[in-house]
Design a protein around this motif. Structure first.
Motif, PDB file in Angstrom:
ATOM      1  N   GLN A  68       0.827  -1.204   0.000  1.00 35.41           N
ATOM      2  CA  GLN A  68       0.000   0.000   0.000  1.00 35.41           C
ATOM      3  C   GLN A  68       0.867   1.262   0.000  1.00 35.41           C
ATOM      4  O   GLN A  68       0.560   2.232  -0.702  1.00 35.41           O
ATOM      5  CB  GLN A  68      -0.944  -0.020   1.202  1.00 35.41           C
ATOM      6  CG  GLN A  68      -1.975  -1.132   1.096  1.00 35.41           C
ATOM      7  CD  GLN A  68      -2.714  -1.403   2.387  1.00 35.41           C
ATOM      8  OE1 GLN A  68      -2.275  -1.033   3.464  1.00 35.41           O
ATOM      9  NE2 GLN A  68      -3.858  -2.060   2.275  1.00 35.41           N
TER      10      GLN A  68
ATOM     11  N   ASN B  56      -5.573 -11.268   0.151  1.00 36.03           N
ATOM     12  CA  ASN B  56      -5.817 -10.356  -0.960  1.00 36.03           C
ATOM     13  C   ASN B  56      -5.112  -9.032  -0.711  1.00 36.03           C
ATOM     14  O   ASN B  56      -4.970  -8.606   0.436  1.00 36.03           O
ATOM     15  CB  ASN B  56      -7.322 -10.107  -1.139  1.00 36.03           C
ATOM     16  CG  ASN B  56      -8.023 -11.312  -1.701  1.00 36.03           C
ATOM     17  OD1 ASN B  56      -7.425 -12.132  -2.395  1.00 36.03           O
ATOM     18  ND2 ASN B  56      -9.307 -11.440  -1.409  1.00 36.03           N
TER      19      ASN B  56
ATOM     20  N   THR C 159      -4.758  -4.848  -1.457  1.00 41.28           N
ATOM     21  CA  THR C 159      -5.480  -3.645  -1.849  1.00 41.28           C
ATOM     22  C   THR C 159      -4.529  -2.466  -1.745  1.00 41.28           C
ATOM     23  O   THR C 159      -3.545  -2.508  -1.002  1.00 41.28           O
ATOM     24  CB  THR C 159      -6.689  -3.372  -0.930  1.00 41.28           C
ATOM     25  OG1 THR C 159      -6.214  -3.198   0.400  1.00 41.28           O
ATOM     26  CG2 THR C 159      -7.694  -4.497  -0.983  1.00 41.28           C
TER      27      THR C 159
ATOM     28  N   ASP D 138      -4.621   2.141  -2.578  1.00 40.30           N
ATOM     29  CA  ASP D 138      -5.443   3.307  -2.847  1.00 40.30           C
ATOM     30  C   ASP D 138      -5.577   3.530  -4.353  1.00 40.30           C
ATOM     31  O   ASP D 138      -4.625   3.926  -5.019  1.00 40.30           O
ATOM     32  CB  ASP D 138      -4.815   4.529  -2.175  1.00 40.30           C
ATOM     33  CG  ASP D 138      -5.698   5.763  -2.238  1.00 40.30           C
ATOM     34  OD1 ASP D 138      -6.390   5.976  -3.262  1.00 40.30           O
ATOM     35  OD2 ASP D 138      -5.683   6.528  -1.258  1.00 40.30           O
ATOM     36  N   TYR D 139      -6.762   3.288  -4.871  1.00 39.53           N
ATOM     37  CA  TYR D 139      -7.025   3.447  -6.300  1.00 39.53           C
ATOM     38  C   TYR D 139      -6.723   4.875  -6.757  1.00 39.53           C
ATOM     39  O   TYR D 139      -6.137   5.092  -7.818  1.00 39.53           O
ATOM     40  CB  TYR D 139      -8.486   3.086  -6.602  1.00 39.53           C
ATOM     41  CG  TYR D 139      -8.939   3.595  -7.951  1.00 39.53           C
ATOM     42  CD1 TYR D 139      -8.618   2.904  -9.110  1.00 39.53           C
ATOM     43  CD2 TYR D 139      -9.649   4.792  -8.066  1.00 39.53           C
ATOM     44  CE1 TYR D 139      -9.008   3.377 -10.355  1.00 39.53           C
ATOM     45  CE2 TYR D 139     -10.045   5.267  -9.296  1.00 39.53           C
ATOM     46  CZ  TYR D 139      -9.724   4.562 -10.448  1.00 39.53           C
ATOM     47  OH  TYR D 139     -10.097   5.042 -11.664  1.00 39.53           O
TER      48      TYR D 139
END
Length: 158
Positions: free
Chosen positions: A53, A83, A85, A87-88
């Protein structure tokens, strides 16, 4: 530029001519002083989701002008236990290209063996332990626990 919480791993990177740091405030702060504009290529090989991240933030921003520039790239090389993830919006604003390479095709394995045989890929300094396959459970437990000083284990099959 490399970063690791284990100072022995940082020493190995430095001995190979890589600028390396032990980040005390997080990798973002450590890298900002070394790469103030951000990096063109960021590789996360930690397998730690929080580090992945943060890795997005290490990539340089693509300028908002008409200049022709390559996208910054994030190479997700780690093996993650869950999984992942990130920050888009941070990735989007950087126009970040994210790559998930595989190295399990025969041509990849053959290329590595050729590099090793030809002396172009030097791994001896990266091996911290030689183990037997019967010891695999304990070795993998030590790797998961991030025991200081343990970098790589090689299994002796014969």
């Amino acid at each position: 530029v490399a970063a690791d919480l284990d100072s022995s791993r940082v020493a190995i990177a430095r001995s190979a001519g890589i600028e390396a740091v032990v980040p005390s405030e997080g990798i973002g702060e450590a890298f900002r002083s070394l790469q103030p504009q951000g990096a063109d290529i960021v590789v996360d090989s930690t397998g730690a989701v929080p580090v992945l991240q943060q890795s997005v933030l290490l990539a340089r921003m693509k300028p908002w002008d008409d200049s022709i520039t390559e996208q910054a790239r994030l190479v997700v090389q780690g093996s993650y236990p869950e999984n992942v993830t990130f920050d888009y919006h941070q990735a989007f604003h950087r126009e970040l290209a994210v790559h998930f390479p595989r190295d399990q095709q025969p041509r990849d394995i053959h290329a590595v063996l050729r590099f090793l045989a030809g002396g172009q890929l030097k791994t001896r300094d990266l091996i911290t332990q030689l183990g037997r396959p019967a010891d695999a459970q304990g070795i993998y437990s030590a790797l998961r626990a991030s025991r200081p000083g343990l970098l790589t284990n090689v299994f002796q099959w014969r």
